[in-house]
Write an enzyme that holds these catalytic residues in place. Structure first.
Site, mmCIF file in Angstrom:
data_model
loop_
_atom_site.group_PDB
_atom_site.id
_atom_site.type_symbol
_atom_site.label_atom_id
_atom_site.label_comp_id
_atom_site.label_asym_id
_atom_site.label_seq_id
_atom_site.Cartn_x
_atom_site.Cartn_y
_atom_site.Cartn_z
ATOM 1 N N GLY A 46 15.028 -42.491 -7.743
ATOM 2 C CA GLY A 46 14.116 -43.471 -8.322
ATOM 3 C C GLY A 46 13.316 -42.804 -9.426
ATOM 4 C CD GLN A 51 8.313 -40.203 -11.376
ATOM 5 O OE1 GLN A 51 8.980 -41.182 -11.076
ATOM 6 N NE2 GLN A 51 8.454 -39.032 -10.772
ATOM 7 C CB CYS A 99 7.567 -36.749 -6.206
ATOM 8 S SG CYS A 99 7.060 -37.654 -7.689
ATOM 9 C CG LEU A 100 12.739 -36.668 -9.783
ATOM 10 C CD1 LEU A 100 13.440 -37.655 -10.698
ATOM 11 C CD2 LEU A 100 13.642 -35.470 -9.496
ATOM 12 C CG HIS A 141 8.080 -42.287 -4.107
ATOM 13 N ND1 HIS A 141 7.898 -41.068 -3.476
ATOM 14 C CD2 HIS A 141 8.194 -41.989 -5.431
ATOM 15 C CE1 HIS A 141 7.882 -40.101 -4.385
ATOM 16 N NE2 HIS A 141 8.069 -40.633 -5.586
ATOM 17 C CD GLU A 142 10.327 -44.315 -7.753
ATOM 18 O OE1 GLU A 142 9.524 -43.973 -8.648
ATOM 19 O OE2 GLU A 142 11.022 -43.498 -7.130
ATOM 20 C CG HIS A 145 5.313 -42.648 -9.261
ATOM 21 N ND1 HIS A 145 4.641 -41.467 -9.486
ATOM 22 C CD2 HIS A 145 6.446 -42.307 -8.607
ATOM 23 C CE1 HIS A 145 5.342 -40.453 -8.988
ATOM 24 N NE2 HIS A 145 6.454 -40.938 -8.445
HETATM 25 O O1 GNR Z 1 14.449 -38.478 -6.014
HETATM 26 C C1 GNR Z 1 13.576 -38.866 -5.241
HETATM 27 N N1 GNR Z 1 13.820 -38.818 -3.915
HETATM 28 C C2 GNR Z 1 12.994 -39.431 -2.968
HETATM 29 C C3 GNR Z 1 13.182 -39.100 -1.643
HETATM 30 C C4 GNR Z 1 12.418 -39.691 -0.657
HETATM 31 C C5 GNR Z 1 11.470 -40.630 -0.997
HETATM 32 C C6 GNR Z 1 11.260 -40.959 -2.326
HETATM 33 C C7 GNR Z 1 12.021 -40.368 -3.314
HETATM 34 S S1 GNR Z 1 11.780 -40.814 -4.972
HETATM 35 C C8 GNR Z 1 12.282 -39.333 -5.767
HETATM 36 C C9 GNR Z 1 12.278 -39.502 -7.277
HETATM 37 C C10 GNR Z 1 10.877 -39.767 -7.752
HETATM 38 O O2 GNR Z 1 10.038 -38.920 -7.873
HETATM 39 N N2 GNR Z 1 10.569 -41.010 -7.998
HETATM 40 O O3 GNR Z 1 9.325 -41.336 -8.384
HETATM 41 NI NI NI Z 2 8.042 -39.795 -7.529
#
Ligand code: GNR
Ligand code: NI
Length: 174
Positions: A46, A51, A99-100, A141-142, A145
């Site tokens: 995601g 980001q 999270c990236l 999660h997204e 953000h």
């Molecule tokens: O790549 C991602 N893996 C992930 C694993 C578990 C819960 C959420 C994520 S999202 C993350 C990519 C990211 O930072 N998205 O904002």
């Molecule tokens: Ni993230």
């Protein structure tokens, strides 16, 4: 299409509240395409526009299974503009998140197990999606953000402060 650099903690832009998109036009579609390419390159499941430094309510996700080498090319991208959680289950579940923007740090986060998300698709049509499992986690999660919220905000203060300090130190070295 092009790769865009991903912002890393403690970049303060990650704490901005992103603005709603007024209409899905070619500029938004170009952003979505760049985000997807950037997400696959990372790789991640995601990505939110903030980001890559764009404070618009735009996310991309692809949680397609890639277990075997042969299935490496199975792509199921979903583009979501102005996504909102309109319903969440009382039942919670725990996933190990990453999270990236916080590379190589993982922690368990508890969130609703199922959500219904309303959004505009890449043609600007309103859609609703029911999600569970990793898709429900990823969408939440997204959407976090877009509100300047990171997954580390859902863990203990001790752990959060420790990881923030580590990334502040890293940033000073760079
Ligand atoms: O790549 C991602 N893996 C992930 C694993 C578990 C819960 C959420 C994520 S999202 C993350 C990519 C990211 O930072 N998205 O904002
Ligand atoms: Ni993230």
């Amino acid at each position: 299409m092009s790769l865009r650099p991903i912002l890393i903690l403690p970049d303060t832009r990650l704490r901005l509240t992103s603005a709603p998109v007024s209409g899905v036009d070619d500029d938004i579609r170009a952003l979505l395409d760049d985000m997807l390419e950037t997400m696959y390159d990372a790789p991640g499941i995601g990505l939110a526009a903030i980001q890559v430094g764009v404070a618009k309510r735009v996310i991309v996700v692809d949680v397609a299974k890639r277990e075997g080498e042969e299935e490496e090319d199975v792509k199921e991208p979903i583009f979501l503009v102005n996504p909102e959680v309109v319903k969440a289950s009382e039942e919670l579940s725990v996933y190990e998140e990453g999270c990236l923007s916080i590379p190589e740090y993982y922690a368990e986060v508890e969130r609703p197990e199922r959500v219904r998300v309303r959004y505009l698709d890449r043609l600007g049509a309103m859609q609703e999606m029911d999600a569970d499992g990793i898709m429900a986690t990823c969408l939440q999660h997204e959407i976090d953000h877009l509100n300047g919220v990171l997954f580390i905000d859902h863990i203990s203060r001790l752990k959060r402060e420790r990881v923030i300090k580590k990334f502040e130190k890293e940033a000073r070295r760079r």
